[in-house]
Design a protein around this motif. Structure first.
Motif, PDB file in Angstrom:
ATOM      1  N   HIS A  73     -11.740  20.443 -12.025  1.00  0.00           N
ATOM      2  CA  HIS A  73     -11.017  21.453 -12.798  1.00  0.00           C
ATOM      3  C   HIS A  73      -9.564  21.049 -13.044  1.00  0.00           C
ATOM      4  O   HIS A  73      -8.972  20.292 -12.270  1.00  0.00           O
ATOM      5  N   TYR A  75      -5.973  23.208 -13.367  1.00  0.00           N
ATOM      6  CA  TYR A  75      -5.405  24.525 -13.066  1.00  0.00           C
ATOM      7  C   TYR A  75      -4.041  24.611 -13.750  1.00  0.00           C
ATOM      8  O   TYR A  75      -3.141  23.823 -13.449  1.00  0.00           O
ATOM      9  N   VAL A  88      -2.998  32.300 -13.378  1.00  0.00           N
ATOM     10  CA  VAL A  88      -3.767  31.061 -13.195  1.00  0.00           C
ATOM     11  C   VAL A  88      -4.843  30.960 -14.261  1.00  0.00           C
ATOM     12  O   VAL A  88      -5.601  31.908 -14.490  1.00  0.00           O
ATOM     13  N   LYS A  90      -8.021  28.378 -15.331  1.00  0.00           N
ATOM     14  CA  LYS A  90      -8.852  27.283 -14.828  1.00  0.00           C
ATOM     15  C   LYS A  90      -9.680  26.701 -15.968  1.00  0.00           C
ATOM     16  O   LYS A  90     -10.318  27.433 -16.717  1.00  0.00           O
ATOM     17  N   ILE A 120      -6.791  25.618  -2.773  1.00  0.00           N
ATOM     18  CA  ILE A 120      -7.475  24.725  -3.711  1.00  0.00           C
ATOM     19  C   ILE A 120      -7.414  23.284  -3.205  1.00  0.00           C
ATOM     20  O   ILE A 120      -8.390  22.531  -3.293  1.00  0.00           O
ATOM     21  N   ARG A 130      -5.792  18.464  -4.610  1.00  0.00           N
ATOM     22  CA  ARG A 130      -5.188  18.918  -5.854  1.00  0.00           C
ATOM     23  C   ARG A 130      -3.968  18.064  -6.150  1.00  0.00           C
ATOM     24  O   ARG A 130      -3.128  17.823  -5.300  1.00  0.00           O
TER      25      ARG A 130
END
Length: 274
Positions: A73, A75, A88, A90, A120, A130
């Motif tokens: 993903h 973000y 947020v 996604k 995350i 992340r």
């Protein structure tokens, strides 16, 4: 490797901290109208342990964003000018030919958003965690040629004037980033044509003679805006929004323009009157 990962995570937390203190970070790498949201009557926003206690809020807009990535993903973390509301978005990266977008309905405070990003990171630790990608000031659209989708981001802006107290911006820098993870990108017979279309896209330099505003519908004339009691309720003149098609899919899906900016192509110059 472990030390590198820990240093990287500290840097990403610092990036979010700097967003809250309006410090720039550069790592080297609806018709598209006004992007405001009206929250009329709520006290505890968020639910599910996410949102903080806020009083009824006047219309707000997001004007600074940070893009993070995991293998699955993207973000997009956005905040308002007062640094009170954090949102947020996604974006899925596992479907190369599809645009998969989810907007978290929760309105976070800064500490809550920071904790969310840490969670995350922990969930994705085995795949690298992340990672910080870039700071930006809005999504100018999503582009698809023959292969994957690309996200077009405004990474630097400059103030060029004001209309009725509303700030007007021009674009200083922008990026076009492929959405699928590099491991998911396939090299096919269309690769050469894909690169050719990308080069053609870059021929349109949106740093020149393109401008936008977060709070003022510049796609409409001044007389129309002054004749309305609330310009937020104005009907967008889509024919004057250059990136209307590029942002149509995300706007129709989310039913708002909170994450996108409406670019108008033309001439803008403002000088002080003597």
């Amino acid at each position: 490797w472990s030390k590198h990962m820990n240093d990287g995570r500290k840097r990403e937390v610092n990036v979010l901290t700097e967003m809250g203190s309006e410090i720039q970070v550069d790592d080297g790498r609806h018709g598209g109208g006004v992007n405001r949201v009206l929250m009329e009557d709520f006290s505890a926003v968020g639910g599910g342990g996410g949102g903080g206690e806020l009083e009824a809020i006047s219309p707000y807009y997001l004007d600074k964003f940070t893009l993070f990535e995991t293998p699955s993903h993207f973000y997009v973390i956005g905040r308002d000018k007062e640094r009170l509301r954090w949102r947020v978005l996604k974006i899925g990266r596992l479907e190369p030919s599809e645009l998969v977008i989810f907007e978290d309905p929760t309105i976070y405070s800064y500490p809550q958003c920071k904790l969310l990003l840490e969670d995350i990171h922990e969930v994705n630790k085995l795949s690298g965690g992340r990672k910080f990608v870039t700071n930006c000031y809005g999504i100018a659209g999503f582009v698809k040629f023959l292969g994957p989708y690309y996200i077009l981001l405004i990474t630097e802006r400059k103030v060029i004037g004001k209309i009725c107290g509303h700030t007007i911006y021009a674009i200083s820098k922008y990026k076009m980033i492929p959405i699928p993870h590099s491991n998911g990108l396939s090299h096919t017979d269309n690769t050469e044509r894909e690169n050719r279309y990308k080069k053609l896209m870059w021929l349109v330099d949106i740093r020149k003679d393109f401008f936008f505003s977060y709070t003022y519908p510049i796609m409409q004339n001044l007389q129309t805006n002054l004749s309305q009691n609330d310009i937020r309720q104005s009907t967008d003149r889509k024919m004057f929004v250059w990136n209307e098609y590029l942002t149509r899919q995300i706007r129709n899906h989310l039913k708002n323009t909170l994450w996108t900016v409406a670019l108008v192509h033309g001439f803008f110059k403002q000088v002080p009157a003597n």
